[in-house]
Scaffold this motif. Structure first.
Motif, PDB file in Angstrom:
ATOM      1  N   ARG A  82      -3.097 -31.633  40.302  1.00  0.00           N
ATOM      2  CA  ARG A  82      -2.100 -31.726  41.864  1.00  0.00           C
ATOM      3  C   ARG A  82      -1.291 -32.061  41.909  1.00  0.00           C
ATOM      4  O   ARG A  82       0.094 -31.477  42.107  1.00  0.00           O
ATOM      5  N   CYS A  83      -0.907 -33.393  41.999  1.00  0.00           N
ATOM      6  CA  CYS A  83       0.576 -33.817  42.405  1.00  0.00           C
ATOM      7  C   CYS A  83       1.639 -32.826  40.780  1.00  0.00           C
ATOM      8  O   CYS A  83       2.712 -33.422  41.244  1.00  0.00           O
ATOM      9  N   GLN A 139       1.813 -30.177  39.982  1.00  0.00           N
ATOM     10  CA  GLN A 139       2.275 -29.193  40.507  1.00  0.00           C
ATOM     11  C   GLN A 139       3.482 -28.910  41.188  1.00  0.00           C
ATOM     12  O   GLN A 139       4.426 -27.867  41.344  1.00  0.00           O
ATOM     13  N   TRP A 140       4.072 -30.502  41.741  1.00  0.00           N
ATOM     14  CA  TRP A 140       5.521 -30.046  42.452  1.00  0.00           C
ATOM     15  C   TRP A 140       6.644 -29.789  41.960  1.00  0.00           C
ATOM     16  O   TRP A 140       7.388 -29.218  41.412  1.00  0.00           O
ATOM     17  N   LEU A 141       6.391 -30.709  40.137  1.00  0.00           N
ATOM     18  CA  LEU A 141       7.365 -30.583  39.471  1.00  0.00           C
ATOM     19  C   LEU A 141       7.738 -28.682  38.844  1.00  0.00           C
ATOM     20  O   LEU A 141       7.070 -28.341  38.469  1.00  0.00           O
ATOM     21  N   PRO A 142       8.967 -28.694  38.958  1.00  0.00           N
ATOM     22  CA  PRO A 142       9.471 -27.279  38.184  1.00  0.00           C
ATOM     23  C   PRO A 142       9.186 -26.801  36.947  1.00  0.00           C
ATOM     24  O   PRO A 142       9.009 -27.189  35.906  1.00  0.00           O
ATOM     25  N   SER A 143       8.588 -25.429  36.703  1.00  0.00           N
ATOM     26  CA  SER A 143       7.809 -25.083  35.856  1.00  0.00           C
ATOM     27  C   SER A 143       9.168 -25.331  34.780  1.00  0.00           C
ATOM     28  O   SER A 143       8.646 -25.378  33.136  1.00  0.00           O
ATOM     29  N   TYR A 180      -4.064 -23.746  35.913  1.00  0.00           N
ATOM     30  CA  TYR A 180      -4.055 -25.029  36.733  1.00  0.00           C
ATOM     31  C   TYR A 180      -5.904 -24.512  37.624  1.00  0.00           C
ATOM     32  O   TYR A 180      -6.276 -24.914  37.709  1.00  0.00           O
TER      33      TYR A 180
END
Length: 671
Positions: free
Chosen positions: A527-528, A530-534, A556
């Motif tokens: 979950r954490c 997911q903040w990283l840009p794809s 995810y």
């Protein structure tokens, strides 16, 4: 299988819940499916199972389907397609009875269509199934869907039974004539029991004096809805070895040239269905019918069926892709010419949305078909994927039919329209080779089998013991405990206390607790992340920017499905043997997420117009996942992506339908 010893966790749960008949059916079917998997010698666990439970598959594996498809254009397939189209253009493809003509069969047989995947040593062309899928899709896309249905059945559940389980003598005798155009059918379905393989009633008796089996399939045991079953043809037929036997066998049968009523009787007549109306589809009767010993295929009939169905479902998806491409071409042709309120029909957003749905459905079916075929070629277990491939493709085909009708109106209902030709077949795709919702239930069972056996078996075993008496028989229905709950605690405090104590003291409970702890930590990290840009994640470097976040979302959310299933299992426990709705909903969610992932991977290696179709379909699917909570941002994304697809169509740059000649619609104005 005896009632005392069901062999799978699903069968054990059903027995503990008191459903002995279903426990026996499920155990037999799972044994057959496991045997078919062993026969295939798979070396890796299911792709979808790994996407849910790990380890995460490499992106390269997700791209294997489109890579295979791009290498599957062959001159042999082009020659077969041209031969078929030539017959169609000359009006020789279908007769006055609307059935496939011998002219069409002979034309494509001469080019090797009926032996396309049969090894060359048996008179075939020895082509790969991914090449075959491209041919079947193109047949369906160009008005030859009935021929696609016939040849697909011929080379999947027909000749595959011989290739997988036949003796060398059987292969040498039958495969060359099949390759030459001799029709072969697969007969499982019966009047009385439908497609329930465990309940087949047709049977054979041993006739030692004449060195043969005698086949009996009378009345409600008649084989029904059997495609390509005809006088003088071949048939693989599932029957019991003895009227009261539990052993199911498979026999290859040479059908007589005409009906017979004498020492033995046989008749073959139309099953009288509107689906597959351009194909042969029959009801067949046998009484005392002789089958020489050497025509028995040495394998459990249900096991062979599972072995063959994996290819059958892939080809159904390829056909669904072709049918939808055909619908899109005809709907676009109409919408671009028809004047509606305020201009051409194609000018408006709702018809554009319908066209995007049709094109997106075609692309999804194509992506799933080739991904599953690549997985099979690479010896990966198709558990889950074979089910999604069939259920999603059939579901989107029916949705596309409705969308096409909304665009074309009454002209799609014209008797001469090729949309009308496939209407009943499009409906039938949702029930042939398994009804879609039941397939989704089976898919969830297959994907979660390892987890259930490893971590939930302890709880289920305790409940099973609580629901059996000292002689091993099920207790009365009113005394059964199907789940640990507060209500049951007040009703049976002593039994429940003993159950809870036994649970806490069992190794399985602590094993499950360890799983929960480990996966909670992994989910927190996930979950954490997911903040990283794809765009910064190397894993998605080969995926075009517009598709990156969607593939990441699908992966995810699939990982989150492990928690969805755990919650359902914990909430329902043994009641899950009866609770179809939560499993069906989970199956549908998994199906949708797999479709999003497959679309991203498939379109990433194709041209930009195809990528825009994928993006539109993905936005539509994500809006469906969000339901009533869909945001304005999502709605605008849907509108924007649909507009881009429409612009490609208007500029005649939509590669998915560029090669398809639209059928002139009925009642043209101005004439």
């Amino acid at each position: 299988m005896s009632d005392e010893s069901p062999t799978s966790i699903s069968a054990q749960a059903l027995k503990a819940a008191g459903d002995l008949a279903q426990a026996e059916d499920v155990a037999v079917l799972e044994q057959a499916a496991d045997a078919a998997s062993r026969h295939l010698a798979t070396t890796r666990s299911s792709l979808i199972e790994r996407m849910i439970y790990g380890p995460k598959p490499a992106i390269k594996e997700l791209l294997s389907g489109v890579d295979n498809m791009k290498q599957s254009v062959t001159s042999e397939a082009s020659s077969i397609l041209q031969a078929g189209l030539s017959c169609l253009q000359q009006g020789e493809a279908f007769g006055e009875d609307e059935k496939i003509t011998s002219v069409l069969r002979n034309a494509v047989a001469k080019e090797g269509a009926y032996g396309f995947t049969v090894p060359t040593q048996y008179g075939g062309q020895g082509k790969r199934y991914s090449e075959f899928a491209c041919l079947m899709e193109n047949f369906a896309a160009n008005g030859l869907g009935a021929l696609s249905v016939e040849i697909s059945g011929q080379l999947t559940i027909g000749s595959s039974a011989l290739l997988g389980y036949g003796t060398e003598a059987q292969k040498s005798k039958y495969l060359p004539v099949i390759s030459g155009g001799q029709l072969i059918a697969f007969a499982l379905t019966e009047v009385g029991v439908g497609v329930n393989a465990k309940r087949v009633k047709a049977y054979v008796e041993d006739d030692k004096e004449n060195a043969c089996w005698r086949l009996f399939a009378e009345g409600e045991c008649n084989k029904l809805y059997i495609t390509s079953a005809t006088h003088g043809g071949l048939m693989a037929i599932v029957a019991r070895k003895g009227k009261d036997s539990k052993e199911l066998a498979l026999f290859v049968t040479e059908l007589p040239e005409e009906d017979i009523d004498g020492e033995f009787s046989f008749y073959c007549q139309s099953s009288n269905v509107t689906a597959f109306q351009q194909n042969i589809n029959s009801r067949i009767h046998f009484k005392n019918f002789p089958i020489p010993y050497e025509q028995e295929i040495l394998g459990n009939g249900v096991e062979v069926l599972f072995y063959c169905l994996r290819m059958g479902r892939c080809m159904l998806a390829a056909q669904a892709a072709g049918f939808q491409r055909m619908m899109a071409a005809d709907a676009v042709n109409y919408a671009a010419q028809r004047e509606g309120v305020g201009g051409k029909v194609i000018k408006h957003e709702l018809p554009r949305l319908a066209l995007a749905k049709i094109l997106g459905g075609a692309l999804t079916a194509q992506a799933l078909s080739h991904l599953a075929l690549a997985q099979d070629q690479n010896k990966v277990d198709l558990a889950g994927l074979r089910d999604v491939t069939k259920s999603a493709s059939a579901h989107y085909l029916l949705g596309s039919l409705i969308a096409c009708e909304r665009v074309m109106g009454g002209r799609s209902l014209d008797k001469g329209s090729r949309i009308s030709d496939i209407r009943a077949t499009a409906h039938a795709f949702g029930i042939v080779e398994g009804e879609d919702d039941l397939i989704r239930l089976g898919m969830v069972r297959d994907l979660t089998k390892s987890f259930t056996e490893s971590y939930m078996a302890g709880l289920l075993a305790l409940l099973q013991r609580a629901n059996t008496d000292k002689n091993g028989r099920s207790v009365a229905k009113e005394k059964r405990i199907l789940k640990l709950s507060l209500g049951h605690f007040f009703k049976s405090p002593i039994r429940m206390s003993n159950l809870l104590l036994s649970l806490v003291m069992s190794a399985g409970f602590w094993r499950l607790l360890g799983w929960i702890t480990r996966n909670s930590a992994l989910s927190l990290i996930d979950r954490c992340a997911q903040w990283l840009p794809s765009r910064l994640i190397k894993r998605y470097s080969s995926i075009p920017s517009p598709l990156k976040p969607h593939l990441r979302f699908a992966e995810y959310q699939l990982r989150q499905c492990r928690w969805h299933y755990f919650k359902i299992s914990a909430a329902y426990q043994l009641e899950l043997t009866q609770a179809q709705l939560p499993l069906q909903q989970l199956g549908k969610r998994i199906e949708t997420l797999v479709c999003i992932a497959a679309l991203c991977a498939h379109a990433s290696q194709l041209d930009e117009s195809t990528q825009r179709i994928a993006l539109a379909k993905i936005e539509i699917l994500r809006s469906e996942l969000e339901g009533n909570s869909m945001s304005v941002k999502r709605m605008e994304s849907v509108r924007s992506s649909v507009k881009e697809v429409a612009e490609d169509i208007l500029k005649e740059e939509c590669s998915l339908i560029q090669s398809i000649k639209a059928q002139p619609f009925a009642h043209p104005w101005g004439e």
